[in-house]
Structures are given as C-alpha cells and as structure tokens.
Write an enzyme that holds these catalytic residues in place. Structure first.
Site, PDB file in Angstrom:
ATOM      1  N   GLY A  13      -5.374 -32.626   8.183  1.00  0.00           N
ATOM      2  CA  GLY A  13      -5.092 -32.736   9.619  1.00  0.00           C
ATOM      3  C   GLY A  13      -5.980 -33.775  10.266  1.00  0.00           C
ATOM      4  O   GLY A  13      -6.440 -33.610  11.396  1.00  0.00           O
ATOM      5  N   ARG A  16      -5.754 -36.943  13.828  1.00  0.00           N
ATOM      6  CA  ARG A  16      -6.274 -36.932  15.216  1.00  0.00           C
ATOM      7  C   ARG A  16      -7.236 -35.775  15.415  1.00  0.00           C
ATOM      8  O   ARG A  16      -7.488 -34.991  14.494  1.00  0.00           O
ATOM      9  CB  ARG A  16      -5.119 -36.866  16.214  1.00  0.00           C
ATOM     10  CG  ARG A  16      -4.145 -35.733  15.964  1.00  0.00           C
ATOM     11  CD  ARG A  16      -2.823 -36.043  16.667  1.00  0.00           C
ATOM     12  NE  ARG A  16      -1.793 -35.058  16.348  1.00  0.00           N
ATOM     13  CZ  ARG A  16      -1.445 -34.063  17.159  1.00  0.00           C
ATOM     14  NH1 ARG A  16      -2.047 -33.906  18.312  1.00  0.00           N
ATOM     15  NH2 ARG A  16      -0.498 -33.227  16.795  1.00  0.00           N
ATOM     16  N   ASP A  63       2.163 -31.870   3.468  1.00  0.00           N
ATOM     17  CA  ASP A  63       2.178 -30.628   4.239  1.00  0.00           C
ATOM     18  C   ASP A  63       1.302 -29.635   3.477  1.00  0.00           C
ATOM     19  O   ASP A  63       1.630 -29.262   2.340  1.00  0.00           O
ATOM     20  CB  ASP A  63       3.622 -30.120   4.344  1.00  0.00           C
ATOM     21  CG  ASP A  63       3.731 -28.799   5.087  1.00  0.00           C
ATOM     22  OD1 ASP A  63       2.694 -28.132   5.300  1.00  0.00           O
ATOM     23  OD2 ASP A  63       4.862 -28.425   5.437  1.00  0.00           O
ATOM     24  N   SER A 142     -12.109 -20.316  14.400  1.00  0.00           N
ATOM     25  CA  SER A 142     -12.034 -20.505  15.853  1.00  0.00           C
ATOM     26  C   SER A 142     -12.662 -19.293  16.531  1.00  0.00           C
ATOM     27  O   SER A 142     -12.663 -18.190  15.958  1.00  0.00           O
ATOM     28  CB  SER A 142     -10.567 -20.614  16.283  1.00  0.00           C
ATOM     29  OG  SER A 142     -10.440 -20.480  17.676  1.00  0.00           O
ATOM     30  N   TYR A 154      -2.414 -16.826  15.591  1.00  0.00           N
ATOM     31  CA  TYR A 154      -3.534 -17.760  15.395  1.00  0.00           C
ATOM     32  C   TYR A 154      -4.842 -17.015  15.157  1.00  0.00           C
ATOM     33  O   TYR A 154      -5.630 -17.365  14.272  1.00  0.00           O
ATOM     34  CB  TYR A 154      -3.627 -18.652  16.639  1.00  0.00           C
ATOM     35  CG  TYR A 154      -4.627 -19.770  16.602  1.00  0.00           C
ATOM     36  CD1 TYR A 154      -4.350 -20.974  15.943  1.00  0.00           C
ATOM     37  CD2 TYR A 154      -5.849 -19.665  17.281  1.00  0.00           C
ATOM     38  CE1 TYR A 154      -5.254 -22.024  15.955  1.00  0.00           C
ATOM     39  CE2 TYR A 154      -6.756 -20.708  17.301  1.00  0.00           C
ATOM     40  CZ  TYR A 154      -6.456 -21.885  16.633  1.00  0.00           C
ATOM     41  OH  TYR A 154      -7.363 -22.923  16.648  1.00  0.00           O
ATOM     42  N   LYS A 158      -7.182 -17.224  11.904  1.00  0.00           N
ATOM     43  CA  LYS A 158      -8.564 -17.715  11.998  1.00  0.00           C
ATOM     44  C   LYS A 158      -9.577 -16.645  11.547  1.00  0.00           C
ATOM     45  O   LYS A 158     -10.632 -16.980  10.993  1.00  0.00           O
ATOM     46  CB  LYS A 158      -8.863 -18.177  13.430  1.00  0.00           C
ATOM     47  CG  LYS A 158      -8.097 -19.439  13.839  1.00  0.00           C
ATOM     48  CD  LYS A 158      -8.242 -20.551  12.813  1.00  0.00           C
ATOM     49  CE  LYS A 158      -7.926 -21.931  13.351  1.00  0.00           C
ATOM     50  NZ  LYS A 158      -7.981 -22.971  12.317  1.00  0.00           N
TER      51      LYS A 158
HETATM   52  P1  NAP Z   1      -4.798 -31.297  16.670  1.00  0.00           P
HETATM   53  O1  NAP Z   1      -5.339 -32.349  17.581  1.00  0.00           O
HETATM   54  O2  NAP Z   1      -3.505 -30.646  17.019  1.00  0.00           O
HETATM   55  O3  NAP Z   1      -4.739 -31.882  15.186  1.00  0.00           O
HETATM   56  C1  NAP Z   1      -4.259 -31.106  14.130  1.00  0.00           C
HETATM   57  C2  NAP Z   1      -3.769 -32.025  13.033  1.00  0.00           C
HETATM   58  O4  NAP Z   1      -3.280 -31.206  11.952  1.00  0.00           O
HETATM   59  C3  NAP Z   1      -2.599 -32.922  13.491  1.00  0.00           C
HETATM   60  O5  NAP Z   1      -2.818 -34.254  13.090  1.00  0.00           O
HETATM   61  C4  NAP Z   1      -1.416 -32.291  12.770  1.00  0.00           C
HETATM   62  O6  NAP Z   1      -0.392 -33.204  12.421  1.00  0.00           O
HETATM   63  C5  NAP Z   1      -2.069 -31.772  11.496  1.00  0.00           C
HETATM   64  N1  NAP Z   1      -1.218 -30.786  10.835  1.00  0.00           N
HETATM   65  C6  NAP Z   1      -0.482 -29.794  11.394  1.00  0.00           C
HETATM   66  N2  NAP Z   1       0.199 -29.114  10.464  1.00  0.00           N
HETATM   67  C7  NAP Z   1      -0.093 -29.692   9.277  1.00  0.00           C
HETATM   68  C8  NAP Z   1       0.324 -29.448   7.944  1.00  0.00           C
HETATM   69  N3  NAP Z   1       1.177 -28.456   7.653  1.00  0.00           N
HETATM   70  N4  NAP Z   1      -0.162 -30.249   6.955  1.00  0.00           N
HETATM   71  C9  NAP Z   1      -1.009 -31.259   7.244  1.00  0.00           C
HETATM   72  N5  NAP Z   1      -1.454 -31.532   8.481  1.00  0.00           N
HETATM   73  C10 NAP Z   1      -0.982 -30.770   9.504  1.00  0.00           C
HETATM   74  O7  NAP Z   1      -5.838 -30.068  16.517  1.00  0.00           O
HETATM   75  P2  NAP Z   1      -7.423 -29.994  16.747  1.00  0.00           P
HETATM   76  O8  NAP Z   1      -7.651 -29.465  18.101  1.00  0.00           O
HETATM   77  O9  NAP Z   1      -8.087 -31.231  16.292  1.00  0.00           O
HETATM   78  O10 NAP Z   1      -7.767 -28.796  15.744  1.00  0.00           O
HETATM   79  C11 NAP Z   1      -8.217 -28.995  14.416  1.00  0.00           C
HETATM   80  C12 NAP Z   1      -8.575 -27.634  13.806  1.00  0.00           C
HETATM   81  O11 NAP Z   1      -9.586 -27.014  14.604  1.00  0.00           O
HETATM   82  C13 NAP Z   1      -7.398 -26.665  13.755  1.00  0.00           C
HETATM   83  O12 NAP Z   1      -7.478 -25.883  12.581  1.00  0.00           O
HETATM   84  C14 NAP Z   1      -7.625 -25.818  14.978  1.00  0.00           C
HETATM   85  O13 NAP Z   1      -7.013 -24.557  14.846  1.00  0.00           O
HETATM   86  C15 NAP Z   1      -9.138 -25.731  15.013  1.00  0.00           C
HETATM   87  N6  NAP Z   1      -9.690 -25.420  16.323  1.00  0.00           N
HETATM   88  C16 NAP Z   1      -9.490 -26.233  17.397  1.00  0.00           C
HETATM   89  C17 NAP Z   1     -10.043 -25.878  18.624  1.00  0.00           C
HETATM   90  C18 NAP Z   1      -9.869 -26.716  19.868  1.00  0.00           C
HETATM   91  O14 NAP Z   1     -10.328 -26.310  20.937  1.00  0.00           O
HETATM   92  N7  NAP Z   1      -9.268 -27.887  19.804  1.00  0.00           N
HETATM   93  C19 NAP Z   1     -10.779 -24.703  18.755  1.00  0.00           C
HETATM   94  C20 NAP Z   1     -10.954 -23.902  17.642  1.00  0.00           C
HETATM   95  C21 NAP Z   1     -10.415 -24.263  16.427  1.00  0.00           C
HETATM   96  P3  NAP Z   1       0.834 -33.471  13.461  1.00  0.00           P
HETATM   97  O15 NAP Z   1       0.219 -34.182  14.598  1.00  0.00           O
HETATM   98  O16 NAP Z   1       1.792 -34.321  12.677  1.00  0.00           O
HETATM   99  O17 NAP Z   1       1.379 -32.123  13.817  1.00  0.00           O
END
Ligand code: NAP
Length: 253
Positions: A13, A16, A63, A142, A154, A158
């Site tokens: 992932g 971004r 994926d 998370s 979710y 997590k």
């Molecule tokens: P994000 O900006 O939505 O980025 C997630 C990335 O994962 C995207 O590039 C997405 O690709 C990719 N992805 C989704 N499904 C996938 C799959 N099946 N195989 C490969 N790649 C896949 O999310 P983020 O905020 O950076 O979060 C990153 C991680 O931190 C996640 O696990 C999230 O649950 C965790 N997290 C985030 C927060 C927060 O506040 N942001 C808080 C706690 C935990 P597409 O763009 O093509 O869908």
C-alpha cells in the site's frame, strides 16, 4: 549497528499516505525498497521520489488479499531487488458503516485486505527471512482496535493484527526475526479525507475536532509513522518483538 545497505524491504500500500512515507524513509535509511500497491502505475510517484533521492526501488502491482498475486510479487522482488528481509504490512481500506447497515462485502473486503493480506504477505516473505537468519515485520494496526463507532469490520481487523503480530513474534523469534505492530491515531491521509467526506464534514473542521482530542495538539502526518517503522526495522531494535506501539500523540487519540 549494521548498515542496511543491501537489505531489501517490501512496503504494501505504498503508492500514497503512510506507505509512501514509509517507503521513502526506508530508502533514505539505506534499504532497497519494493513499493507494492494494487496498481503498479499508481506507485510511480513514490518510486520517482526515491529514485530522485538516489535510492534503489521497484514498483510492484499486486492485490495483497490474492495468494497467487502475493507469491508472484514476492518472487519478483527477490529476483529483481534481492531477497526481502523487511516487510511492512500497510495496505488498507475502509468500508465504514454501523453494524445494522454493514454488508457482507463491507466485512469481507476489510478483513481480506488487512488480515488475509498480512497473513499472505508474511507467509510468502518469511522464507527469505529465515534463510537470512534476520528479518523484520511491521504490521499497521490502529487505535480503532480499541473500538470505534462505524468500524466493526476495521476494528476487528486491526485488533486481529495485534494477535497476529504477537503469535508471529513467538514463532519467528528464533530465526532472528522480530514482529511488531504500530497503531496510529489520526493521521492526515486520503483515507481520513475519505472518512470526513463520508460523514459530510468539511476537512478543516474534521481535523480541528480530532486535534482537540489529541494531547500533543496536532494531527499526525505519515512521516510520524514512518519514523516508528524505521526504529522497528533497525538492527538495534532486535530485542523488541511482539509489541504494539500506539503512535497517536497521546495514550490513545
Ligand atoms: P491510504 O492513503 O488509503 O493508502 C492505502 C494504500 O493501500 C493505497 O495506496 C491503496 O491502493 C492500497 N491498497 C488498498 N487495498 C490494497 C490491496 N488489496 N493490495 C495492495 N494495496 C492496497 O491509507 P493510509 O491512511 O496511508 O493508511 C495506511 C495504513 O495505516 C492502513 O493499514 C490503515 O488502516 C492504517 N491506519 C491509518 C490511519 C490514518 O489515520 N490514516 C490510522 C490508523 C491506521 P488504492 O489507492 O489503489 O486503493
């Protein structure tokens, strides 16, 4: 401390958000980095930034919830960059809804990407770590693991990742492999922007409401999480395993 030069890391992932920041940070730390995301072309921006900074990098489309694609992706990383010995299970999606409105698909999609994805990736990469007698796995949990309205799927995933982390730490420790988990609080990314949109709140207002609850009085940024990953994958962290580190600007945000 051993120089990580020559070691290969996979960040899932990583097109971004937190994954991209982590890929950039590990490249700056000296790792060769596989930027894995659903679509290889979306990883280009992360890859170009790392190349411009002088890093070794490979974009890989896969994926993480598909066993065949995971096996092929890990084999490709091993062939083109070298045997991966660092894995950051970061790929994630949300399908938020209150329980009574949550569909089977909402549940399955989230559990599949986070939990099945981390399982498949870890199983595929561990053989390279065992062969090297060294490895680092970091799973993105998370603060939602502690419970969050509208996120039954979710939060279950997590929380599940925390148990998964502790079990792998026990199984793999003897091979020089540590397994830890980072539980971010509120981090400004596309994922949290989508949440604001879903609840119909203006982004600035949404951020301000969250910051009001955060002891350090600011929102998190992806680099905050990348910094914690950098610590866990370092040689010096070899006696730290099976832990969950809340990176949330306070004990829980
Ligand atoms: P994000 O900006 O939505 O980025 C997630 C990335 O994962 C995207 O590039 C997405 O690709 C990719 N992805 C989704 N499904 C996938 C799959 N099946 N195989 C490969 N790649 C896949 O999310 P983020 O905020 O950076 O979060 C990153 C991680 O931190 C996640 O696990 C999230 O649950 C965790 N997290 C985030 C927060 C927060 O506040 N942001 C808080 C706690 C935990 P597409 O763009 O093509 O869908």
């Amino acid at each position: 401390m051993t120089d990580p030069t020559g070691r290969v890391a996979i960040v899932t992932g990583a097109a971004r958000g937190i994954g991209a920041a982590t890929a950039r940070r590990l490249a700056a730390d000296g790792f060769a980095v596989a930027v894995l995301d659903l679509d290889e072309s979306t990883a280009k921006e992360t890859v170009n930034g790392i190349v411009a900074a002088g890093g070794r990098v490979l974009a890989v489309g896969a994926d993480v919830s598909d066993a065949g694609q995971v096996e092929a992706a890990v084999a490709r990383v091993a062939a083109e960059l070298g045997a991966p010995t660092v894995l950051v299970n970061n790929a994630g999606v949300t399908r938020d809804n209150l329980l009574f409105k949550m569909t089977d698909a909402d549940w399955d999609t989230v559990l599949n990407v986070h939990l099945r994805g981390a399982f498949l990736m870890s199983r595929a990469v561990q053989r390279h770590m065992v062969a090297a007698s060294w490895g680092r796995i970091v799973n993105l949990s998370s603060t939602s693991a502690l419970g969050n309205r509208g996120q039954a799927n979710y939060s279950a995933a997590k929380a599940g990742l925390q148990g998964f982390t502790k079990t792998l730490a026990i199984e793999l420790g003897r091979f020089g492999i540590t397994v830890n988990s980072i539980a971010p609080g509120f981090i400004q990314t596309d994922m949290t922007r989508a949440t604001a949109q879903r609840v119909g709140q203006d982004w600035e207002r949404f951020v301000a409401d969250r910051v009001a609850q955060i002891p350090v009085a600011r929102a998190g940024v992806p680099a905050d999480i990348a910094h914690a990953v950098s610590f866990f994958v370092s040689d010096g962290a070899g006696f730290v395993s099976g832990q969950v580190l809340y990176v949330a600007g306070g004990p829980r945000a």
